[in-house]
Design a protein around this motif. Sequence first.
Motif, PDB file in Angstrom:
ATOM      1  N   PHE A  26     -22.216 -45.229  55.711  1.00 54.89           N
ATOM      2  CA  PHE A  26     -22.074 -43.794  55.531  1.00 54.89           C
ATOM      3  C   PHE A  26     -22.206 -43.101  56.884  1.00 54.89           C
ATOM      4  N   HIS A  27     -21.699 -41.878  56.982  1.00 55.20           N
ATOM      5  CA  HIS A  27     -21.823 -41.074  58.201  1.00 55.20           C
ATOM      6  C   HIS A  27     -23.306 -40.956  58.555  1.00 55.20           C
ATOM      7  N   ILE A  28     -23.639 -41.109  59.809  1.00 52.93           N
ATOM      8  CA  ILE A  28     -25.030 -41.126  60.262  1.00 52.93           C
ATOM      9  C   ILE A  28     -25.775 -39.837  59.900  1.00 52.93           C
ATOM     10  N   ASN A  29     -25.058 -38.702  59.863  1.00 54.68           N
ATOM     11  CA  ASN A  29     -25.662 -37.421  59.497  1.00 54.68           C
ATOM     12  C   ASN A  29     -25.159 -36.941  58.139  1.00 54.68           C
ATOM     13  N   GLY A  30     -24.724 -37.868  57.316  1.00 53.96           N
ATOM     14  CA  GLY A  30     -24.125 -37.529  56.035  1.00 53.96           C
ATOM     15  C   GLY A  30     -25.086 -36.883  55.051  1.00 53.96           C
ATOM     16  N   ILE A  31     -24.494 -36.064  54.182  1.00 54.23           N
ATOM     17  CA  ILE A  31     -25.202 -35.451  53.066  1.00 54.23           C
ATOM     18  C   ILE A  31     -24.602 -36.087  51.819  1.00 54.23           C
ATOM     19  N   LEU A  32     -25.404 -36.864  51.104  1.00 54.82           N
ATOM     20  CA  LEU A  32     -24.890 -37.684  50.019  1.00 54.82           C
ATOM     21  C   LEU A  32     -25.237 -37.147  48.641  1.00 54.82           C
ATOM     22  N   ASN A  33     -24.302 -37.337  47.743  1.00 49.05           N
ATOM     23  CA  ASN A  33     -24.537 -37.179  46.317  1.00 49.05           C
ATOM     24  C   ASN A  33     -23.816 -38.367  45.675  1.00 49.05           C
ATOM     25  N   ILE A  34     -24.587 -39.367  45.284  1.00 55.76           N
ATOM     26  CA  ILE A  34     -24.006 -40.582  44.706  1.00 55.76           C
ATOM     27  C   ILE A  34     -24.442 -40.659  43.250  1.00 55.76           C
ATOM     28  N   GLU A  35     -23.467 -40.610  42.357  1.00 62.27           N
ATOM     29  CA  GLU A  35     -23.754 -40.594  40.933  1.00 62.27           C
ATOM     30  C   GLU A  35     -24.005 -42.000  40.388  1.00 62.27           C
ATOM     31  N   GLN A  36     -24.505 -42.037  39.147  1.00 61.52           N
ATOM     32  CA  GLN A  36     -24.760 -43.298  38.470  1.00 61.52           C
ATOM     33  C   GLN A  36     -23.483 -44.128  38.402  1.00 61.52           C
ATOM     34  N   SER A  37     -23.622 -45.401  38.654  1.00 56.71           N
ATOM     35  CA  SER A  37     -22.519 -46.369  38.595  1.00 56.71           C
ATOM     36  C   SER A  37     -21.342 -45.979  39.483  1.00 56.71           C
ATOM     37  N   ALA A  38     -21.625 -45.341  40.606  1.00 53.38           N
ATOM     38  CA  ALA A  38     -20.558 -44.976  41.549  1.00 53.38           C
ATOM     39  C   ALA A  38     -19.843 -46.231  42.053  1.00 53.38           C
ATOM     40  N   PHE A  39     -20.600 -47.291  42.222  1.00 50.89           N
ATOM     41  CA  PHE A  39     -20.038 -48.567  42.643  1.00 50.89           C
ATOM     42  C   PHE A  39     -20.083 -49.484  41.423  1.00 50.89           C
TER      43      PHE A  39
END
Length: 112
Positions: A26-39
């Motif tokens: 991920f981007h080193i300064n990233g702002i993440l929102n990762i939902e359930q079962s994204a992968f």
Amino acid sequence: HLDIHSKDITIKSRAFQTAKLQVINFHINGILNIEQSAFFWMRTKQLRSVKFPIVVQLIIDGKFGNYALAGYRPPIPAIHRNAFEYRFEGESSIEILQYCKRCSNLCQFWKW
């Protein structure tokens, strides 16, 4: 190998449905929102490395408070505790799952 260069990203449920991914950066300064079962359906034992943004590691290490100044607090990521979970045949990497669950809990505490 997946490099996510976007600094502000939401990864929806079932966005990635592959069993071959081994590295995610991920981007080193990233702002993440990762939902359930994204992968979703991902055999996370094959996933060797997930490099999260700096803020995620600060939260995990208990150092986020050092960067939360009066009037300014870095955005807190939202990572679902089961973002990487593969539910069949024991194919989940315990290390990655535990990291995501711990991060998810700590991020929720910081938002509170």
